[in-house]
Write a protein that holds these residues in place. Structure first.
Motif, short mmCIF file in Angstrom:
data_model
loop_
_atom_site.label_atom_id
_atom_site.label_comp_id
_atom_site.label_asym_id
_atom_site.label_seq_id
_atom_site.Cartn_x
_atom_site.Cartn_y
_atom_site.Cartn_z
N TRP A 417 0.83 -1.21 0.00
CA TRP A 417 0.00 0.00 0.00
C TRP A 417 0.86 1.26 0.00
N GLN A 418 2.10 1.13 0.55
CA GLN A 418 2.99 2.29 0.53
C GLN A 418 3.43 2.61 -0.89
N LEU A 419 3.55 1.57 -1.70
CA LEU A 419 3.95 1.78 -3.08
C LEU A 419 2.87 2.51 -3.88
N ILE A 420 1.60 2.26 -3.52
CA ILE A 420 0.49 2.91 -4.23
C ILE A 420 0.61 4.42 -4.13
N HIS A 421 0.99 4.91 -2.95
CA HIS A 421 1.12 6.37 -2.75
C HIS A 421 2.09 6.97 -3.76
N TYR A 422 3.22 6.29 -3.98
CA TYR A 422 4.22 6.83 -4.90
C TYR A 422 3.86 6.54 -6.36
N LEU A 423 3.12 5.45 -6.59
CA LEU A 423 2.71 5.12 -7.95
C LEU A 423 1.73 6.17 -8.49
N GLU A 424 0.91 6.72 -7.61
CA GLU A 424 -0.04 7.75 -8.04
C GLU A 424 0.68 9.02 -8.48
N LYS A 425 1.90 9.24 -7.98
CA LYS A 425 2.62 10.48 -8.28
C LYS A 425 3.75 10.26 -9.29
N VAL A 426 3.90 9.04 -9.80
CA VAL A 426 5.02 8.76 -10.69
C VAL A 426 4.89 9.59 -11.97
N ASN A 427 6.01 10.04 -12.48
CA ASN A 427 6.03 10.87 -13.69
C ASN A 427 7.42 10.78 -14.30
N PHE A 428 7.52 10.09 -15.42
CA PHE A 428 8.83 9.95 -16.07
C PHE A 428 8.61 9.90 -17.58
N THR A 429 9.71 9.99 -18.31
CA THR A 429 9.67 9.96 -19.78
C THR A 429 10.50 8.78 -20.27
N THR A 430 9.94 8.00 -21.15
CA THR A 430 10.64 6.83 -21.68
C THR A 430 11.74 7.27 -22.65
N SER A 431 12.57 6.32 -22.99
CA SER A 431 13.63 6.62 -23.95
C SER A 431 13.07 6.92 -25.33
N PHE A 432 11.83 6.49 -25.57
CA PHE A 432 11.16 6.78 -26.84
C PHE A 432 10.53 8.18 -26.86
N GLY A 433 10.51 8.83 -25.68
CA GLY A 433 10.03 10.21 -25.61
C GLY A 433 8.60 10.37 -25.14
N ASP A 434 7.97 9.28 -24.64
CA ASP A 434 6.59 9.38 -24.15
C ASP A 434 6.58 9.60 -22.65
N GLN A 435 5.71 10.50 -22.21
CA GLN A 435 5.57 10.76 -20.79
C GLN A 435 4.63 9.73 -20.17
N VAL A 436 4.98 9.26 -19.00
CA VAL A 436 4.18 8.26 -18.29
C VAL A 436 3.79 8.82 -16.92
N SER A 437 2.50 8.91 -16.69
CA SER A 437 1.97 9.31 -15.39
C SER A 437 0.55 8.79 -15.32
N PHE A 438 -0.04 8.85 -14.14
CA PHE A 438 -1.39 8.34 -13.94
C PHE A 438 -2.28 9.45 -13.41
N ASP A 439 -3.53 9.47 -13.88
CA ASP A 439 -4.47 10.46 -13.38
C ASP A 439 -5.12 9.96 -12.09
#
Length: 839
Positions: A417-439
């Motif tokens: 459950w601790q990981l869920i807190h950080y997963l909701e805020k994750v924000n990174f860009t792949t090497s292909f140039g796409d941004q990954v985040s969750f609403d």
């Protein structure tokens, strides 16, 4: 072999792959599937090689993360990958096994025993499986990141608090489909969905969103059955054949499409434009010479393509994992060999013995084709999302953490459950140039490729990207299409027409057909005075007050204006007649002036005769005020000039009549006193007083309720009739009544004096003139009231001219005749002798 696998399923000895690590991530993939379609059963072979590549992609991503010194340094990731065999009970059992294998506490010590905790799961590939596992695992707050489950129902955060996904929700895919329909004007389409959570939720969402957008209607909506049901498939294909919809949208799995297309081919249903959901938009199993004559030209929504550098090299080194059950199966299937001795529980395969050193690259297998990675790219992003969330969690500074007492999670005591807190805020860009985040619903930033199926002349097939659809920051969706690249499987090589009813052209409106969707309508011409300048207008718009619809009813034009004009025949005739009357008055006035010393002019008060001629001239001229476009001053002046001119005229006649009576009375013995009280001064005064009364009436009328110009649209809808409203009907009635009163009084007095001797008498001429005058104005009232528009002005002008000519000819015609043609009678003796002759 099949019986062995089934036995393994019953005992939950699932096909799996493991790699130890400090932290373990679980994975659920479809490598084998036992189908409810007997003809499509692949229980003894791996499903398409690309499915096995899905599991290998997760293994590669974890291997790449472990080699990255900047991400999770000093922490090694492991994995436990399970095959769900495309069966709910197996996938659900595997998920429970991953969850229940967790330890309450994991101490990072060399002597520690037990299985490292599974902190997150990548999977599942089916929406129904994800719903089942998330319902249960959500109770343990174990994060699940799916790479292929698209059901919009999974966005329910209250029900699925630990579910995330790197593939967009079907809600976005539905809106993307609707945008494509709108782009090509397809307002009439059929919808086919699979009989599961994926299809049924899409059906509800699609119909709801399509109705809200007003972009079209569904001609039919059918559910594709699971298993062998040829009668139902035949019924659905018959509906497709009978329907006028040329566009068919399918949200279903590959196995549904295979059976559907078998029936389509059997019935030879051509001329359809297929729209594919992401579940089969890139399915190679459908791109066969048997199906492509029907499916070429298909437009589909596909998972965003990505590039994963190094994946192909990793797949070439897969022989290092040959000690795992799944890889051994893959190896035997690919090289048609067998390992000796075979794995426990595995039926011995035929062929040569596998060495594990066979050259995978020399086969040119689909397994190594990494040019079009779509689900694999989502898996890659899902693994990295968990890794970045874990990295953020482990970088927490003690005393500044987000948990109770500002504490941080530690590697020794990790809770899912601790990981869920950080997963909701994750924000990174792949090497292909796409941004990954969750609403807030756990959904990734939505983006899809738009694909088009080509059937090349050499028999090869090609699925290429022709556009992109993505969500903008403004919450809207943006569709980008390169229409020149789209292949249409029609003779015209153009986009097909798929509408229930042809578009209504400008000048018409849509009238919905009773009992049918709003896309089925008739085109009804706009009524007069209304227009529509767009195609498919729902309503016709009324033209502004001074405008009227044209013949085509597609725009408004200024209304024709109507008034008694100088340029039309009626106006020209009345103007000519008015000027003629004025000219005749001027001629008569000239004759009388020239012959002013003759007895005929001097008899019966020549001063009043001159004044009468001037008033008649004014009467003729005032009629010109009724011709031309009305304005405020002409409206005010026309009735005032008319009333005063006629009162002046009738007053002169009245006074002349009174003079006749007074002279006759004075000619009798003892009657000389009558002229004393009605001399020249009194005559002028009487005319002045009677005219002043009319002037006062006109002034009061104009001040209290002035006549004014008015645009009248009551007579004609398509015309504006310019007219003068009288302002006060009472004022107009008083003006006419006063003129009428004086005229009747003059007529009565003249009638009484008609038999007086000629030498004293104009009474007969006055009687006849007043008779004409009264007749004209009595006829005028009903004619004026019942005449519309400009014709009421024409009636009034005609009444003025007729009465003026009547007075002019009756009073001055005989006198001019004597003056000009019978001068021998224009002597005092002749005038005096007329009475003697009669006596």
């Amino acid at each position: 072999q099949a019986s062995t696998i089934s036995s393994m399923k019953r005992k939950f000895y699932l096909n799996d792959m493991h790699k130890p690590g400090d932290v373990v991530l679980g994975g659920l993939f479809e490598v084998h599937y036992t189908s409810v379609f007997p003809k499509l059963s692949f229980t003894s072979e791996p499903n398409q090689l690309s499915w096995f590549r899905h599991a290998m992609t997760m293994a590669f991503a974890i291997d790449e993360i472990n080699k990255n010194p900047n991400l999770l340094p000093n922490v090694t990731l492991g994995y436990s990958l399970y095959d769900n065999c495309a069966t709910l009970v197996i996938g659900f059992s595997a998920a429970l096994l991953l969850a229940s294998g967790q330890e309450e506490q994991f101490l990072l010590q060399e002597e520690c025993l037990g299985t490292p905790p599974v902190l997150g799961i990548v999977g599942d590939s089916f929406s129904t499986f994800s719903i089942a596992t998330s319902d249960v695992l959500g109770l343990f707050n174990l994060p699940i990141v799916s790479y292929y489950a698209t059901c919009s129902c999974l966005s329910d955060r209250q029900r699925f608090p630990s579910f995330f996904r790197t593939i967009p929700s079907d809600a976005f895919q539905v809106r993307a489909m609707i945008k494509i329909l709108k782009r090509f004007g397809w307002t009439w389409a059929g919808l086919l969905v699979s009989d599961d959570d994926y299809g049924l939720h899409v059906s509800q969402t699609f119909q709801s969103d399509l109705a809200q957008s007003g972009g079209g209607c569904l001609a039919y909506s059918e559910i594709l059955p699971w298993g062998e049901n040829p009668a139902e498939l035949k019924r659905i294909v018959e509906i497709m054949k009978r329907s006028t919809a040329r566009v068919v949208i399918v949200f279903a799995h590959q196995i549904h499409m295979i059976q559907l297309m078998e029936e389509v081919v059997r019935e030879n249903v051509t001329g359809l434009q297929w729209i594919a959901s992401e579940a089969w938009s890139a399915a190679a199993v459908l791109q066969t010479p048997r199906f492509m004559p029907y499916l070429s030209g298909t437009l589909g929504i596909a998972i965003r393509r990505g590039e994963i550098l190094g994946l192909r090299d990793f797949l070439l080194r897969i022989h290092f994992l040959i000690n795992t059950f799944q890889v051994m199966q893959f190896w035997e299937y690919t090289f048609d060999c067998r390992f000796a001795p075979p794995p426990a529980g595995w039926v011995e395969a035929g062929g040569e013995v596998c060495t594990g050193q066979e050259d995978l690259e020399s086969l040119g297998t689909e397994f190594l084709d990494v040019s079009d990675l779509r689900p694999e790219y989502n898996i890659y992003k899902a693994v990295y999302a968990l890794a970045y969330a874990l990295d953020d969690m482990l970088q927490c500074e003690p005393g500044r953490g987000p948990f109770s007492g500002h504490s941080c999670a530690t590697l020794q005591i990790l809770k899912p459950w601790q990981l869920i807190h950080y997963l909701e805020k994750v924000n990174f860009t792949t090497s292909f140039g796409d941004q990954v985040s969750f609403d807030e619903n756990g959904d990734a930033l939505p983006i899809y490729d738009v694909m088009n199926w080509l059937w090349l002349p050499d028999g090869r097939t090609k699925v290429h990207s022709v556009g992109l659809v993505k969500k903008l920051a403004s919450k809207g969706e943006e569709l980008t299409l390169d229409e020149e690249k789209i292949f249409w499987n029609f003779d015209s090589k153009q986009s097909p027409l798929s509408v229930c009813s042809e578009s209504c052209p400008p000048g018409t409106r849509m009238a919905r057909k009773k009992g049918q969707p709003f896309c089925c309508f008739d085109c009804v011409p706009c009524s007069e005075g209304k227009f529509s300048n767009d195609t498919d207008s729902m309503e016709c718009t009324s033209c502004p007050e001074d405008f009227w619809s044209n013949v085509q009813r597609d725009h408004c034009i200024p209304k024709k204006t109507e008034f008694l004009s100088y340029h039309e025949p009626l106006g020209i005739c009345l103007t000519t007649t008015s000027l003629l009357g004025t000219f005749i008055c001027a001629v008569v006035l000239g004759i009388f002036t020239y012959h002013r010393s003759t007895p005929m002019v001097r008899a019966n008060n020549s001063e009043l005769s001159f004044l009468l001629l001037l008033s008649l001239k004014s009467c003729f001229l005032c009629s010109l005020l009724f011709i031309g476009r009305p304005s405020l001053w002409t409206c005010q002046l026309r009735h005032a000039a008319f009333g005063i001119s006629f009162v002046l005229c009738v007053s002169c006649i009245l006074v002349k009549t009174i003079v006749v009576l007074a002279v006759f009375k004075a000619s009798k013995p003892g009657g000389g006193a009558s002229l004393k009280w009605f001399g020249a001064v009194q005559q002028r005064g009487t005319v002045l007083v009677l005219t002043s009364i009319q002037a006062a009436i006109c002034t009061a009328w104009i001040v209290s309720a002035s006549p004014a110009p008015h645009k009248n649209t009551q007579y004609h809808n398509d015309k504006i009739v310019y007219e003068c409203v009288v302002g006060s009907t009472v004022g107009f009635a008083v003006l006419l009544s006063y003129v009428g009163f004086l005229a009747i009084l003059s007529f009565l007095l003249a009638f009484l004096a008609r038999n007086l001797p000629d030498n004293f008498n104009e009474a007969k001429l006055i009687t006849f003139s007043m008779l004409i005058f009264c007749a004209v104005w009595v006829a005028f009232v009903p004619a004026y009231v019942n005449s519309p528009g400009k014709y009421s002005d024409a009636v009034e002008v005609f009444a003025i001219l007729a009465s003026s000519f009547g007075l002019l000819l009756a009073l001055f015609g005989p006198k001019c005749y004597i003056i000009l043609l019978r001068p021998e009678r224009n002597t005092k003796k002749a005038i005096m002798g007329r009475s003697i002759t009669k006596t």
